[in-house]
Design an enzyme around this catalytic site. Structure first.
Site, PDB file in Angstrom:
ATOM      1  N   ARG A 194       1.032  -1.371   0.038  1.00 43.84           N
ATOM      2  CA  ARG A 194      -0.039  -0.081  -0.040  1.00 43.84           C
ATOM      3  C   ARG A 194       0.755   1.066  -0.025  1.00 43.84           C
ATOM      4  O   ARG A 194       1.944   1.189   0.846  1.00 43.84           O
ATOM      5  CB  ARG A 194      -0.784  -0.019   1.199  1.00 43.84           C
ATOM      6  CG  ARG A 194      -1.932   1.373   1.482  1.00 43.84           C
ATOM      7  CD  ARG A 194      -2.888   1.100   0.260  1.00 43.84           C
ATOM      8  NE  ARG A 194      -4.171   1.929   0.764  1.00 43.84           N
ATOM      9  CZ  ARG A 194      -5.034   2.330  -0.203  1.00 43.84           C
ATOM     10  NH1 ARG A 194      -4.803   2.239  -1.582  1.00 43.84           N
ATOM     11  NH2 ARG A 194      -6.116   3.240   0.279  1.00 43.84           N
ATOM     12  N   THR A 202      -9.711   0.670  -9.697  1.00 40.34           N
ATOM     13  CA  THR A 202      -8.753  -0.296  -9.215  1.00 40.34           C
ATOM     14  C   THR A 202      -8.774  -1.402 -10.058  1.00 40.34           C
ATOM     15  O   THR A 202      -9.350  -1.540 -11.129  1.00 40.34           O
ATOM     16  CB  THR A 202      -9.058  -0.643  -7.870  1.00 40.34           C
ATOM     17  OG1 THR A 202      -8.978   0.732  -6.698  1.00 40.34           O
ATOM     18  CG2 THR A 202      -8.192  -1.514  -7.110  1.00 40.34           C
ATOM     19  N   THR A 209      -4.046  -0.698  -7.294  1.00 43.41           N
ATOM     20  CA  THR A 209      -4.582   0.222  -7.427  1.00 43.41           C
ATOM     21  C   THR A 209      -3.881   1.788  -7.608  1.00 43.41           C
ATOM     22  O   THR A 209      -2.650   1.734  -7.060  1.00 43.41           O
ATOM     23  CB  THR A 209      -5.591   0.815  -6.101  1.00 43.41           C
ATOM     24  OG1 THR A 209      -6.650   1.764  -6.445  1.00 43.41           O
ATOM     25  CG2 THR A 209      -4.848   0.892  -4.995  1.00 43.41           C
ATOM     26  N   ASN A 257      -6.261   4.368  -7.009  1.00 46.65           N
ATOM     27  CA  ASN A 257      -7.141   5.080  -6.348  1.00 46.65           C
ATOM     28  C   ASN A 257      -8.307   5.459  -7.615  1.00 46.65           C
ATOM     29  O   ASN A 257      -9.086   4.511  -8.037  1.00 46.65           O
ATOM     30  CB  ASN A 257      -6.834   6.340  -5.848  1.00 46.65           C
ATOM     31  CG  ASN A 257      -7.990   6.602  -4.640  1.00 46.65           C
ATOM     32  OD1 ASN A 257      -8.796   5.683  -4.390  1.00 46.65           O
ATOM     33  ND2 ASN A 257      -8.135   7.985  -4.549  1.00 46.65           N
ATOM     34  N   ASP A 293      -7.354   8.794  -0.048  1.00 47.78           N
ATOM     35  CA  ASP A 293      -8.282   7.663   0.809  1.00 47.78           C
ATOM     36  C   ASP A 293      -8.256   7.890   2.258  1.00 47.78           C
ATOM     37  O   ASP A 293      -8.724   7.199   3.245  1.00 47.78           O
ATOM     38  CB  ASP A 293      -7.627   6.373   0.490  1.00 47.78           C
ATOM     39  CG  ASP A 293      -8.241   5.705  -0.649  1.00 47.78           C
ATOM     40  OD1 ASP A 293      -9.456   6.130  -0.859  1.00 47.78           O
ATOM     41  OD2 ASP A 293      -7.976   4.622  -1.150  1.00 47.78           O
ATOM     42  N   SER A 302      -8.099   1.415   3.070  1.00 48.43           N
ATOM     43  CA  SER A 302      -8.466   0.803   1.663  1.00 48.43           C
ATOM     44  C   SER A 302      -9.812   0.002   1.809  1.00 48.43           C
ATOM     45  O   SER A 302     -10.010  -0.472   2.910  1.00 48.43           O
ATOM     46  CB  SER A 302      -7.198  -0.031   1.027  1.00 48.43           C
ATOM     47  OG  SER A 302      -7.722  -0.701  -0.088  1.00 48.43           O
ATOM     48  N   SER A 303     -10.431  -0.265   0.846  1.00 41.10           N
ATOM     49  CA  SER A 303     -11.616  -0.979   0.617  1.00 41.10           C
ATOM     50  C   SER A 303     -11.075  -2.311  -0.158  1.00 41.10           C
ATOM     51  O   SER A 303     -11.919  -3.435  -0.319  1.00 41.10           O
ATOM     52  CB  SER A 303     -12.786  -0.502  -0.057  1.00 41.10           C
ATOM     53  OG  SER A 303     -13.269   0.702   0.666  1.00 41.10           O
ATOM     54  N   GLY A 305     -13.541  -1.463  -7.425  1.00 43.19           N
ATOM     55  CA  GLY A 305     -14.833  -0.553  -7.245  1.00 43.19           C
ATOM     56  C   GLY A 305     -14.888   0.254  -6.224  1.00 43.19           C
ATOM     57  O   GLY A 305     -15.881   0.513  -5.758  1.00 43.19           O
TER      58      GLY A 305
END
Length: 568
Positions: free
Chosen positions: A105, A378, A396, A398, A420, A449-450, A469
């Site tokens: 990340r 992403t 990603t 973003n 984010d 993050s998701s 998404g």
């Protein structure tokens, strides 16, 4: 005592031997099915899927293939990922069952601070947070690729990068998604000369099928192939990045680049429907949210319910999990994320007690912070090799094309992952998600993050799933998991119509074919607000090995024209 004739005795002896052989076959069968024997790769672009199989054919394993797929997507799908961004790679090693999440990340630079995007009146400067160099965090993908190759792969990093280098030099044809997203972001991309030159080579959006070549990106990847992570985070490339970012108003330093580190995280683990689920841990919110939702709904046996009742209960669980995401989740190196509590079945039971079986719970009635506001892109791929090693990876930059900013001479856009973070308590980001202290901006911190790469492991099946998404990633993966639990194949998971609730705004968002008009009316009669959107979302890719039949299958989202799932 009954006498047995020689014929009867011989017949019974044969039966006994057949019975013994049958029993041995039952015992031996699991050993024969201990490896899938075939490899499956599903990704957002056919060139990336082919690159993964190319590396497997050279003797690589799933982890080498993950390097190849990641790096090719970094060339052909800069709408969604790239070496200017970051990733989570969730690994399963078949030889010993070891699982780990590789955290690549992005990281906030040293100069970052919690008020860096606030105007004088206290409002958030959305352009600064989304576009240009100030929006970019220090990229993590290259460090992650080296870590994968060195610690888990069989091939040298340079070998697995060859397809990406070749495609960057020779070019790739413009496809539907690339053309559409480039048209969508053209105005922003034109603010940055290097990005304009790379993606608008004749001063305009290229036609479908036109070849895009990225020689500067090929050169950067060649330096990484020769020097590993030092070819990116130190020396010429790092200096060019830092100088380019600072010249355009950014705040990176050489110390920021050299100081980036990959982290190995213990995955979030939960169970549902007789399967073990291994999924993303913080700084992703995905695994905790998925575990929380599944824990809430498990006693309801939703598979046996009608569509409206099932949707209502799942949405109520989504609502509560996303509330907790806003309040409690962030980078675990900076904030004490209460992971054990949030994923505990007893905690879920408490949340479940507040769900009405026939009535929606307004989000502003849930306990938590007061005065909350009413307030994408992403990529993902899944890999399984012939030995049963698996990778579920979500990568990603973003939003679409990230920050749209490209440093001259590099050939790749930088992310806008700083958005984010929570730029201001309770203020929605680009995906409408809110956050508080747990996800506030701090130097060297990783934004929440998701991304939700997930493995589903059972005695009869093993599978990997994930999708891009933005804020909808968690709910898309959740629906895919439930479809897997219903006994369906990857082609079904990835094509499934999608719906989503994220606490705020207090709405069910749905694709056009997710509900009938009668189902929408029934949900609204229960107090839900349903917003049907003409545009679909996500780009899911999954693979599965059926241990009982030995069959290996894969699915690539039909919403994308470039995606490809291949079993070999």
């Amino acid at each position: 005592m009954e006498k047995i004739s020689p014929i009867d005795s011989r017949g019974r002896g044969l039966k006994a031997r057949f019975w013994l052989i049958a029993c041995l076959a039952i015992v031996i069968q699991p050993l024969q099915a201990d490896q899938p024997g075939k490899a499956a790769i599903a990704s957002a672009h056919y060139l990336a899927t082919e690159a993964g199989h190319e590396v497997l054919a050279k003797g690589g394993n799933a982890f080498d293939a993950a390097v190849a797929v990641s790096s090719v997507l970094a060339v052909v799908e800069q709408t969604s990922s790239g070496i200017g961004g970051g990733a989570f790679w969730l690994l399963h090693r078949a030889s010993d069952g070891f699982e780990v999440m590789i955290d690549g990340r992005e990281m906030a630079p040293a100069a970052a601070h919690k008020d860096m995007y606030l105007n004088e009146d206290g409002s958030v400067n959305r352009d600064l947070a989304l576009n240009g160099p100030m929006a970019a965090a220090i990229p993590g993908e290259i460090a992650g690729l080296e870590h994968l190759a060195v610690n888990y792969g069989r091939l040298p990093l340079a070998e697995s990068l060859k397809p990406a280098i070749r495609i960057a030099r020779e070019g790739f044809p413009v496809y539907t998604k690339f053309h559409g997203m480039l048209t969508y972001k053209e105005k922003t991309i034109r603010r940055w000369p290097a990005a304009t030159q790379a993606f608008l080579p004749n001063g305009k959006v290229p036609e479908m099928g036109e070849i895009i070549k990225l020689p500067d990106l090929a050169s950067v990847l060649e330096k990484v192939a020769a020097q590993g992570r030092d070819g990116f985070y130190k020396g010429e490339v790092a200096q060019r990045l830092v100088d380019g970012v600072r010249a355009a108003g950014g705040n990176w330093t050489m110390q920021d680049m050299a100081g980036y580190t990959v982290k190995e995280r213990a995955p979030v683990r939960t169970s549902y429907g007789g399967y073990d689920l291994v999924t993303a841990s913080p700084p992703s919110s995905g695994g905790i949210a998925i575990a929380e939702i599944l824990n809430i709904i498990e006693p309801y046996k939703v598979a046996s319910l009608g569509k409206v009742q099932r949707t209502h209960l799942i949405v109520e669980a989504m609502r509560r999990a996303y509330r907790d995401r806003a309040l409690y989740l962030g980078d675990p190196d900076f904030y004490p994320v209460p992971q054990a509590r949030l994923t505990d079945a007893n905690y879920a039971a408490g949340l479940r007690a507040g769900i009405m079986f026939d009535r929606a719970t307004p989000s502003d009635m849930l306990p938590g912070r007061e005065n909350l506001p009413d307030g994408t892109d992403t990529t993902h791929f899944s890999v399984m090799d012939a030995e049963g090693n698996m990778v579920a990876a979500t990568l990603t930059v973003n939003t679409v094309f990230g920050s749209s900013f490209m440093v001259p001479g590099t050939g790749f856009v930088l992310n806008n992952e700083m958005d984010d973070f929570s730029a201001k308590p309770g203020e929605p980001n680009a995906f409408g998600l809110i956050g508080f202290t747990a996800n506030e901006i701090q130097p060297f911190k990783r934004p929440l993050s998701s991304m939700s790469p997930t493995l589903m492991l059972g005695n009869d099946k093993a599978a990997a799933i994930g999708t891009p998404g933005g804020s909808r990633i968690i709910t898309m993966v959740l629906l895919g998991i439930l479809d897997f639990m219903d006994g369906n194949e990857p082609e079904s998971w990835v094509a499934l119509p999608r719906y989503h609730h994220q606490y705020l705004p207090d709405k069910i968002f749905a694709e056009e074919d997710a509900f009938t008009a009668d189902e929408v009316a029934a949900l609204e009669a229960m107090g839900h607000t349903v917003e049907v959107r003409s545009r679909s979302w996500g780009n899911m890719h999954g693979v599965m090995w059926n241990r009982k039949t030995g069959e290996v299958t894969a699915g690539s989202d039909p919403r994308s024209d470039a995606g490809r799932a291949i079993v070999r």
